[in-house]
Design a protein around this motif. Structure first.
Motif, mmCIF file in Angstrom:
data_model
loop_
_atom_site.group_PDB
_atom_site.id
_atom_site.type_symbol
_atom_site.label_atom_id
_atom_site.label_comp_id
_atom_site.label_asym_id
_atom_site.label_seq_id
_atom_site.Cartn_x
_atom_site.Cartn_y
_atom_site.Cartn_z
ATOM 1 N N VAL A 357 -15.109 0.619 1.228
ATOM 2 C CA VAL A 357 -14.829 -0.159 0.024
ATOM 3 C C VAL A 357 -13.377 0.055 -0.416
ATOM 4 C CG1 VAL A 357 -15.376 -0.405 -2.433
ATOM 5 C CG2 VAL A 357 -17.221 -0.211 -0.752
ATOM 6 N N ARG A 358 -12.888 1.287 -0.321
ATOM 7 C CA ARG A 358 -11.510 1.585 -0.699
ATOM 8 C C ARG A 358 -10.517 0.826 0.186
ATOM 9 N NH1 ARG A 358 -9.844 5.808 -3.594
ATOM 10 N NH2 ARG A 358 -11.727 7.024 -3.149
ATOM 11 N N GLN A 359 -10.777 0.828 1.493
ATOM 12 C CA GLN A 359 -9.886 0.127 2.422
ATOM 13 C C GLN A 359 -9.937 -1.384 2.203
ATOM 14 O OE1 GLN A 359 -11.578 1.758 5.984
ATOM 15 N NE2 GLN A 359 -9.939 3.271 6.235
ATOM 16 N N LEU A 360 -11.135 -1.887 1.943
ATOM 17 C CA LEU A 360 -11.304 -3.319 1.702
ATOM 18 C C LEU A 360 -10.590 -3.727 0.412
ATOM 19 C CD1 LEU A 360 -12.773 -5.844 2.836
ATOM 20 C CD2 LEU A 360 -14.697 -5.262 1.330
ATOM 21 N N ALA A 361 -10.696 -2.888 -0.605
ATOM 22 C CA ALA A 361 -10.021 -3.171 -1.868
ATOM 23 C C ALA A 361 -8.507 -3.172 -1.684
ATOM 24 C CB ALA A 361 -10.423 -2.133 -2.918
ATOM 25 N N GLY A 362 -8.004 -2.224 -0.884
ATOM 26 C CA GLY A 362 -6.576 -2.188 -0.605
ATOM 27 C C GLY A 362 -6.098 -3.457 0.062
ATOM 28 N N ARG A 363 -6.932 -4.014 0.932
ATOM 29 C CA ARG A 363 -6.584 -5.268 1.603
ATOM 30 C C ARG A 363 -6.468 -6.408 0.591
ATOM 31 N NH1 ARG A 363 -7.636 -6.624 6.928
ATOM 32 N NH2 ARG A 363 -7.201 -4.401 7.194
ATOM 33 N N TYR A 364 -7.434 -6.503 -0.315
ATOM 34 C CA TYR A 364 -7.435 -7.608 -1.277
ATOM 35 C C TYR A 364 -6.442 -7.388 -2.415
ATOM 36 C CZ TYR A 364 -10.856 -10.356 1.058
ATOM 37 O OH TYR A 364 -11.457 -11.154 1.991
ATOM 38 N N GLY A 365 -6.118 -6.138 -2.696
ATOM 39 C CA GLY A 365 -5.109 -5.871 -3.712
ATOM 40 C C GLY A 365 -3.695 -5.964 -3.172
ATOM 41 N N GLY A 366 -3.551 -5.911 -1.826
ATOM 42 C CA GLY A 366 -2.236 -5.943 -1.203
ATOM 43 C C GLY A 366 -1.862 -7.317 -0.700
ATOM 44 N N TYR A 367 -2.444 -7.725 0.425
ATOM 45 C CA TYR A 367 -2.209 -9.061 0.974
ATOM 46 C C TYR A 367 -3.450 -9.448 1.755
ATOM 47 C CZ TYR A 367 -0.017 -13.062 3.237
ATOM 48 O OH TYR A 367 0.274 -14.334 3.650
ATOM 49 N N SER A 368 -4.133 -10.475 1.298
ATOM 50 C CA SER A 368 -5.414 -10.847 1.914
ATOM 51 C C SER A 368 -5.343 -12.135 2.716
ATOM 52 C CB SER A 368 -6.490 -10.988 0.827
ATOM 53 O OG SER A 368 -6.129 -11.987 -0.114
ATOM 54 N N GLY A 369 -4.141 -12.682 2.882
ATOM 55 C CA GLY A 369 -3.996 -13.931 3.629
ATOM 56 C C GLY A 369 -3.997 -13.715 5.133
ATOM 57 N N LEU A 370 -3.610 -14.756 5.853
ATOM 58 C CA LEU A 370 -3.567 -14.725 7.310
ATOM 59 C C LEU A 370 -2.691 -13.574 7.798
ATOM 60 C CD1 LEU A 370 -4.131 -16.143 10.081
ATOM 61 C CD2 LEU A 370 -2.018 -17.440 9.667
ATOM 62 N N SER A 371 -3.194 -12.797 8.740
ATOM 63 C CA SER A 371 -2.457 -11.645 9.267
ATOM 64 C C SER A 371 -2.546 -11.604 10.782
ATOM 65 C CB SER A 371 -3.037 -10.336 8.708
ATOM 66 O OG SER A 371 -3.001 -10.311 7.310
ATOM 67 N N PHE A 372 -1.440 -11.244 11.420
ATOM 68 C CA PHE A 372 -1.418 -10.923 12.845
ATOM 69 C C PHE A 372 -1.023 -9.453 12.939
ATOM 70 C CE2 PHE A 372 -0.047 -15.541 14.055
ATOM 71 C CZ PHE A 372 -1.340 -15.989 13.822
#
Length: 447
Positions: A357-372
């Motif tokens: 949950v912490r890692q997932l939250a970091g993704r959505y709080g940081g940059y959740s758009g298209l990533s390579f």
């Protein structure tokens, strides 16, 4: 045979540089420049690296108000301050020679004459490298900085934008290309017969003209647009030459590409005269696992309270009650008012990457758009697929952190793209229109 195997098309690459990274944890990454948004020396080094890598353009987004987010989140954001785009790009035009200079200017909170004059000036200062990113401005807080009590309604903003474009481009055509004789013997500086007074009278604007600057080097600076609403896509089809967009995956990108290109043709334009450049967050590592670890590291630097609030919005329910160091609980059966597609994407991501949950939250709080996220080889594979399957004409590259993340893109990914024939090794011209393969517009008033 080797030459025949090369792709017929090449990628176009623009760099999203305001803020220097869209990721809200980027400024805290080890070795990152925390003041990069507001440090001219750093910005000069960034644009010169991008030019050495032969990028098409350096793109400056803009905000006319402090972002409307809670102060507890705002105080941790590196987007609070930045240079005004025209001022910065004018300075950077003097330390570069080829890379395009794209700036955002609002059609809701500015006037056509101002915008026409600024972009014409930048195009002359840079030798033909300016681009105007047309925005209608989404942040309602902006209205309060411009003597209004309420934000202009969405449909009205786009109606104004369409007329705004007509006025600006008309002003750019005020002088014929050959209007300025500058004959020192006769004392005639310009030919009055090669000057057009616009006399525009429309629903939103009344502008006499002419513009008091020579026609831009490119005829018109390149027109860029970023909206993905129905009015936004139609405005792009009728006016834009590059579109910065944000599809979340290959299939949605292909659908958007087909939609906008179809609208371009319906508007009587050639498909190739508009380039779709989706935004993509790129993390390059020596191995795929190395790149994923870097991604997790930068995500972890987003403050947990800010991150968990973003995750709660995406899920449509309070995520703070979940154990932060455990996997996301099974939420499939819960009914919420959140976007079902967006919520399904959160759950899918958590399962596919085994995120806590912490890692997932970091993704959505940081940059959740298209990533390579991967090696130069795996990222080049993805880019090639998007190009070949008509999901993109290139990309608007978002660096994860600077300078290290940008260096990895310019020094490792770009050479791999060049090796495959997917990206230029040298500029073939000096103007942004030449980089993008766009025609120089004819003057509507003069042959």
């Amino acid at each position: 045979m080797a030459d025949q195997a090369k792709p017929k098309k090449q990628l176009h690459l623009a760099a999203f540089m305001r803020p220097v990274s869209l990721h809200s944890g980027a400024w805290r990454y080890p070795g990152a420049y925390p003041d990069a948004n507001f440090n001219l020396s750093h910005l000069k080094s960034f644009i010169q690296k991008l030019e050495a890598a032969k990028f098409d353009a350096f793109f400056m987004a803009d905000h006319l108000a402090v972002l409307n987010m809670p102060v507890e989140a705002l105080k941790r954001s590196h987007t609070v301050t930045s240079f005004e785009p025209f001022t910065l790009l004018s300075a950077l035009s003097q330390v570069t020679t080829h890379i395009g200079l794209a700036a955002t200017a609002s059609t809701t909170y500015d006037e056509p004459y101002h915008v026409a004059r600024r972009f014409a000036s930048l195009d002359h200062l840079s030798g033909g490298r300016a681009a105007w990113n047309i925005v209608t401005t989404g942040n309602p807080e902006t209205a309060l900085n411009f003597s209004l009590d309420e934000h202009v309604e969405h449909a009205e903003r786009y109606k104004r934008a369409r007329e705004f474009y007509d006025v600006v481009t008309g002003l750019w055509d005020s002088f014929a290309d050959d209007a300025f004789m500058r004959d020192q013997e006769t004392g005639v500086f310009f030919d009055p017969g090669r000057l057009h007074t616009l006399n525009h009278k429309g629903e939103n604007f009344k502008v006499k003209g002419p513009l008091n600057i020579a026609r831009p080097v490119q005829g018109w600076p390149v027109i860029v647009q970023a909206g993905q609403s129905e009015p936004g896509k139609q405005l792009a089809a009728e006016t834009a030459e590059a579109v910065f967009c944000a599809p979340r995956d290959l299939e949605s990108a292909k659908a958007l590409y087909a939609d906008i290109k179809g609208r371009v043709e319906a508007a009587g334009r050639k498909r190739e005269h508009l380039k779709l450049l989706p935004a993509v967050f790129i993390v390059v590592g020596d191995t795929v696992e190395d790149a994923k670890e870097k991604r997790l590291k930068v995500d972890s630097l987003v403050h947990h309270e800010t991150a968990i609030a973003s995750l709660s919005v995406a899920l449509g329910q309070d995520a703070s009650k979940f154990d932060p160091d455990s996997p996301l609980p099974d939420l499939d059966i819960l009914d919420t008012n959140a976007s079902k597609t967006g919520r399904a994407g959160v759950i899918k991501l958590a399962k596919e990457e085994w995120l806590t949950v912490r890692q997932l939250a970091g993704r959505y709080g940081g940059y959740s758009g298209l990533s390579f996220v991967g090696t130069p080889e795996t990222i080049a594979d993805e880019m090639a697929t998007w190009l070949e399957e008509e999901a993109a004409d290139g990309f608007t590259v978002v660096s994860p952190f600077l300078p290290e993340g940008l260096d990895a893109i310019t020094d490792k990914l770009v050479p791999e793209l060049q090796r495959r024939g997917l990206f230029r090794k040298e500029y073939k011209g000096t103007t942004l229109r030449e980089h993008l393969g766009l025609p120089r517009p004819k003057n509507r008033f003069f042959e």
